[in-house]
Design a protein around this motif. Structure first.
Motif, PDB file in Angstrom:
ATOM      1  N   GLN A  58       0.838  -1.207   0.000  1.00 51.16           N
ATOM      2  CA  GLN A  58       0.000   0.000   0.000  1.00 51.16           C
ATOM      3  C   GLN A  58       0.871   1.255   0.000  1.00 51.16           C
ATOM      4  OE1 GLN A  58      -2.572  -0.689   3.386  1.00 51.16           O
ATOM      5  NE2 GLN A  58      -4.273  -1.322   2.077  1.00 51.16           N
ATOM      6  N   GLN A  59       1.948   1.228   0.778  1.00 55.33           N
ATOM      7  CA  GLN A  59       2.868   2.368   0.787  1.00 55.33           C
ATOM      8  C   GLN A  59       3.434   2.633  -0.606  1.00 55.33           C
ATOM      9  OE1 GLN A  59       5.789   1.193   3.635  1.00 55.33           O
ATOM     10  NE2 GLN A  59       4.632   1.930   5.389  1.00 55.33           N
ATOM     11  N   HIS A  60       3.482   1.561  -1.426  1.00 58.60           N
ATOM     12  CA  HIS A  60       4.007   1.711  -2.792  1.00 58.60           C
ATOM     13  C   HIS A  60       2.899   1.937  -3.813  1.00 58.60           C
ATOM     14  CE1 HIS A  60       7.592   0.261  -0.775  1.00 58.60           C
ATOM     15  NE2 HIS A  60       8.290   0.623  -1.827  1.00 58.60           N
ATOM     16  N   GLY A  61       1.695   2.243  -3.333  1.00 57.18           N
ATOM     17  CA  GLY A  61       0.624   2.645  -4.242  1.00 57.18           C
ATOM     18  C   GLY A  61      -0.197   1.514  -4.837  1.00 57.18           C
ATOM     19  N   ASN A 102      -3.230  -1.213  -4.826  1.00 59.55           N
ATOM     20  CA  ASN A 102      -4.587  -1.263  -4.283  1.00 59.55           C
ATOM     21  C   ASN A 102      -5.089  -2.697  -4.267  1.00 59.55           C
ATOM     22  OD1 ASN A 102      -5.175   1.712  -4.251  1.00 59.55           O
ATOM     23  ND2 ASN A 102      -4.653   1.428  -6.411  1.00 59.55           N
ATOM     24  N   GLU A 103      -5.575  -3.110  -3.104  1.00 57.33           N
ATOM     25  CA  GLU A 103      -6.059  -4.489  -3.015  1.00 57.33           C
ATOM     26  C   GLU A 103      -7.387  -4.645  -3.758  1.00 57.33           C
ATOM     27  OE1 GLU A 103      -6.181  -5.923   1.016  1.00 57.33           O
ATOM     28  OE2 GLU A 103      -6.370  -8.013   0.378  1.00 57.33           O
ATOM     29  N   PHE A 156      -2.807   0.804 -13.739  1.00 55.40           N
ATOM     30  CA  PHE A 156      -3.502   0.277 -12.564  1.00 55.40           C
ATOM     31  C   PHE A 156      -2.550  -0.605 -11.768  1.00 55.40           C
ATOM     32  CE2 PHE A 156      -6.389  -3.121 -10.769  1.00 55.40           C
ATOM     33  CZ  PHE A 156      -6.824  -2.344  -9.710  1.00 55.40           C
ATOM     34  N   LYS A 157      -2.381  -0.250 -10.489  1.00 49.89           N
ATOM     35  CA  LYS A 157      -1.480  -1.013  -9.616  1.00 49.89           C
ATOM     36  C   LYS A 157      -2.309  -1.895  -8.701  1.00 49.89           C
ATOM     37  CE  LYS A 157       2.120   2.322  -9.978  1.00 49.89           C
ATOM     38  NZ  LYS A 157       3.037   3.261  -9.369  1.00 49.89           N
ATOM     39  N   MET A 168      10.104   1.067 -15.772  1.00 50.64           N
ATOM     40  CA  MET A 168       9.913   1.536 -14.393  1.00 50.64           C
ATOM     41  C   MET A 168       8.886   0.642 -13.685  1.00 50.64           C
ATOM     42  SD  MET A 168      11.666   4.024 -13.011  1.00 50.64           S
ATOM     43  CE  MET A 168      10.828   5.265 -11.988  1.00 50.64           C
ATOM     44  N   ALA A 169       7.977   0.049 -14.435  1.00 49.76           N
ATOM     45  CA  ALA A 169       6.993  -0.861 -13.836  1.00 49.76           C
ATOM     46  C   ALA A 169       7.704  -2.064 -13.220  1.00 49.76           C
ATOM     47  CB  ALA A 169       5.975  -1.304 -14.883  1.00 49.76           C
ATOM     48  N   ILE A 210      10.785  -2.181 -12.285  1.00 45.50           N
ATOM     49  CA  ILE A 210      11.620  -1.687 -11.177  1.00 45.50           C
ATOM     50  C   ILE A 210      10.779  -1.494  -9.913  1.00 45.50           C
ATOM     51  CG2 ILE A 210      13.046   0.265 -10.407  1.00 45.50           C
ATOM     52  CD1 ILE A 210      13.912   0.539 -13.397  1.00 45.50           C
ATOM     53  N   GLU A 211       9.596  -0.910 -10.087  1.00 44.07           N
ATOM     54  CA  GLU A 211       8.714  -0.709  -8.921  1.00 44.07           C
ATOM     55  C   GLU A 211       8.317  -2.027  -8.281  1.00 44.07           C
ATOM     56  OE1 GLU A 211       5.794   2.457 -10.613  1.00 44.07           O
ATOM     57  OE2 GLU A 211       5.499   2.236  -8.453  1.00 44.07           O
ATOM     58  N   ALA A 255      11.412  -3.382  -6.452  1.00 43.43           N
ATOM     59  CA  ALA A 255      11.776  -2.590  -5.273  1.00 43.43           C
ATOM     60  C   ALA A 255      10.756  -2.798  -4.149  1.00 43.43           C
ATOM     61  CB  ALA A 255      11.875  -1.113  -5.641  1.00 43.43           C
ATOM     62  N   LYS A 309      11.272  -4.711  -0.468  1.00 45.26           N
ATOM     63  CA  LYS A 309      10.930  -4.048   0.802  1.00 45.26           C
ATOM     64  C   LYS A 309      10.030  -4.943   1.661  1.00 45.26           C
ATOM     65  CE  LYS A 309      11.935   0.653   0.526  1.00 45.26           C
ATOM     66  NZ  LYS A 309      11.080   1.290  -0.511  1.00 45.26           N
TER      67      LYS A 309
END
Lengths: 415, 415
Positions: free
Chosen positions: B33-36, B38-39, B113-114, B149-150, B152-153, B156, B160
């Motif tokens: 969630q901190q990384h954006g 959404n469940e 959409f994440k 970047m997708a 990479i996110e 990363a 974490k």
């Protein structure tokens, strides 16, 4: 192109709906943990023999059955029946799996055992508003305590969970299956038909006393007996608990109900009501003692229900073990909160951090800095038209956006 | 007496195990969630046509199928086949349901959409250690972003989440399906057999290069081609990314891999390693670009894996939509943490408040007072032998017990 609908009678949950469901679950779990309940989990699939042998009543017709696999599946049997084809099934409730679980691990579990289980159950219902084929059940149970403090704890804890979800003005209705049976017997019904009479009497809220009376007569019960039953039911509402002694209800049953009514009322501090309701039946066949339901006063619907089932666990182990359960209507509460536009409290702020071709390393540092401040940070490709992108981010409930300019990250609020 | 075991290949979770699983889930969800992310949630049952038409490879053989119900089930058909009997099935992964979900709700969802989805999936595997028929999958996906970047996110954020669960010393292995295909083609394999060669090459970790070579030869592939492939694989480990250009790998593929390697390394701040691994294959048939895996250095096993699948969602809607996913091996991590006796941090203290026949109202007040102080309070019937009961409470991980004496509640620590 495929049909992308979820299976008929089931639902997908979009992020906002899921956030509400996750918050509800978290809130309920926290309250129940504070009250000493321990979360357990059993698989959604059970051996079909276990489910079919249960006292699930109508639910047994709604069981999803799973096809045997590989060589176990023989299709060339003569007079092939369902029983030849299936070995597993999806559970239709959490009480039966809990009973199996308790019987299996009893020696490793505390006595009494305070269980909490939240999970999906499946029922092949005819789809209609508010009825789902896949739904979350949310149960607490105390196993191994015959004292009515067990009932009181379940009720007090569940009332707290509902209050934590902002429910006010609800009423706990309470009755006892043993009282109900005596009343039905007192009217003149034979012992062996009491269960069937209960099933019809359970429809009182829906079809009224006239409807109940007609249905009983149509089933062929003696007209005099039915009329006497109707007379009793009609005046029951005004009767005090002690009046039921004259119908043969055991003094212990009455004083135990009296205790629960009194203690719940005292500890509730007027935050909710509790009342004796001799017409409360509750569907399941397995209840043996007190039964209770929580009704939402405004909406007139039930949002939690349960009762004592002292004879179920004994079917799975050598000794019999008393048990009480209470189940929150998770799906009902979800619909109520969703319909009234309930806002989850203390939500973290959402930041959209925009990236272009440059600063692809620095952006991770900035994102972590904002996360450390308690924000939810999403990296998003920057569009050429920033104004338009900001409008879209606002629609997506972002509170801030950030971009790199003049050698620094600029974080702006989205109004 | 019934068999009280859970269904073969599935597990029940006792309170301590469930507490660890709930903590794992909470930790992972918070980081994502901190990384954006959404469940969302989709049902565990899907229409069987959807699953059978997917590129699920071996998984398709493991699908649990659900018997049709009521009048839909016709058992008197000649040459009855499985297809006549079933209409629904249990999902075997979360990626296919997500693709259906995205196609259905695309107009209501942000772009990109994440998504985060955590849920049970079902596979009729032959039961063996570490393989379960019901297991939790834990996926994040970014849909609608073709930029690396997708990737990479995803990497990363997942790193974490693993660190939040105290994992250190892990290595991210990264490759690209397009590079892999060129290498296999460069050795001399025809385009149409590359998929099959991949399946065998994927066993490298298990059977070594000699085993791979033998299996390829046994399958009838040209001995010279196989030998050339073996030579390439043997020296591949020492090759730099740029060396793969000479085998016909697109410069863009190489520079994109280079970017990801560099950015992940920079932002990781030495907390974990990343390396290019040209022998990484990953099972699923649907990957189209970068693929990656996280290996736990100490245990030598994979604890997360994923890749880009740009052609899957297009099967469900008019336009094609690029997508990347990463899946944490929830069950593997649960086993690792359980085996090393991992202690959940910051656990609340547990109090057993004992009741007798008296003080049944006051006890609720005392319990609420202790709960307000952050304790988990359970009301428990008091035994005659208090010393014995205290020993038992200690075994059950209670930290304090309380009882009523001389007109006051006495709360004592359990040592």
């Amino acid at each position: 192109m495929y049909n992308t609908n979820p299976v008929r009678g089931t639902r997908d949950f979009l992020p906002e709906e899921m956030a509400l469901r996750a918050y509800m679950k978290k809130t309920i779990v926290e309250v129940y943990q504070q009250h000493g309940f321990n979360e357990i989990q059993t698989p959604a699939i059970e051996n079909i023999d276990l489910l079919l042998s249960s006292e699930g009543g109508e639910n047994l017709k709604l069981i999803y059955k799973i096809l045997k696999r590989g060589r176990k599946l023989k299709l060339d049997i003569e007079n092939l029946g369902e029983g030849d084809l299936v070995d597993l099934s999806l559970r239709y409730d959490l009480t039966l799996p809990l009973s199996r679980f308790y019987a299996h691990y009893a020696s490793q579990l505390p006595k009494p055992f305070k269980s909490m289980q939240i999970g999906d159950v499946y029922r092949a219902e005819r789809p209609q508003k508010g009825r789902y084929r896949s739904l979350v059940q949310c149960d607490i149970d105390i196993i191994g305590d015959k004292d009515n403090m067990a009932e009181i704890e379940l009720i007090a804890a569940t009332a707290k969970a509902l209050m934590a979800l902002t429910f006010r003005n609800f009423t706990i209705r309470i009755n006892d299956r043993r009282l109900l049976k005596k009343v039905i017997g007192y009217a003149g019904f034979d012992d062996q038909v009491i269960g069937n009479v209960c099933v019809i009497f359970d429809k009182l809220d829906k079809i009224g006393i006239k409807g109940v009376s007609e249905e009983l007569k149509n089933k062929g019960y003696d007209v005099d007996v039915v009329n006497r039953f109707v007379t009793i039911v009609t005046k029951m509402d005004k009767m005090a608990l002690s009046d039921f002694g004259s119908m043969g209800v055991d003094e212990k049953v009455l004083s135990s109900l009296q205790d629960v009514l009194w203690i719940i009322k005292e500890q509730s501090k007027g935050q909710y009501a509790i009342k004796f309701d001799p017409s409360l039946v509750r569907g399941m066949g397995y209840y043996t003692g007190m039964i209770y339901e929580i009704a939402c006063d405004e909406l007139g619907c039930s949002i939690a229900g349960g009762g004592r089932y002292n004879n179920m666990i004994g079917r799975f182990m050598k000794e019999n073990v008393p048990a009480v359960g209470f189940s929150i209507g998770f799906e009902r509460i979800f619909e109520i909160l969703k319909d009234k536009g309930y806002q989850i409290p203390d939500q973290q702020k959402k930041v959209a951090l925009l990236y272009g071709e440059e600063n692809r390393i620095e952006i991770f540092e900035e994102a972590d800095r904002l996360r450390a401040e308690g924000m939810l940070v999403s990296l998003i490709p920057r569009h050429k038209k920033l104004g338009k992108q900001c409008n879209r981010l606002k629609e997506q409930n972002f509170n801030y956006y950030g971009y790199w300019s003049d050698d620094a990250w600029r974080i702006n609020a989205l109004y």
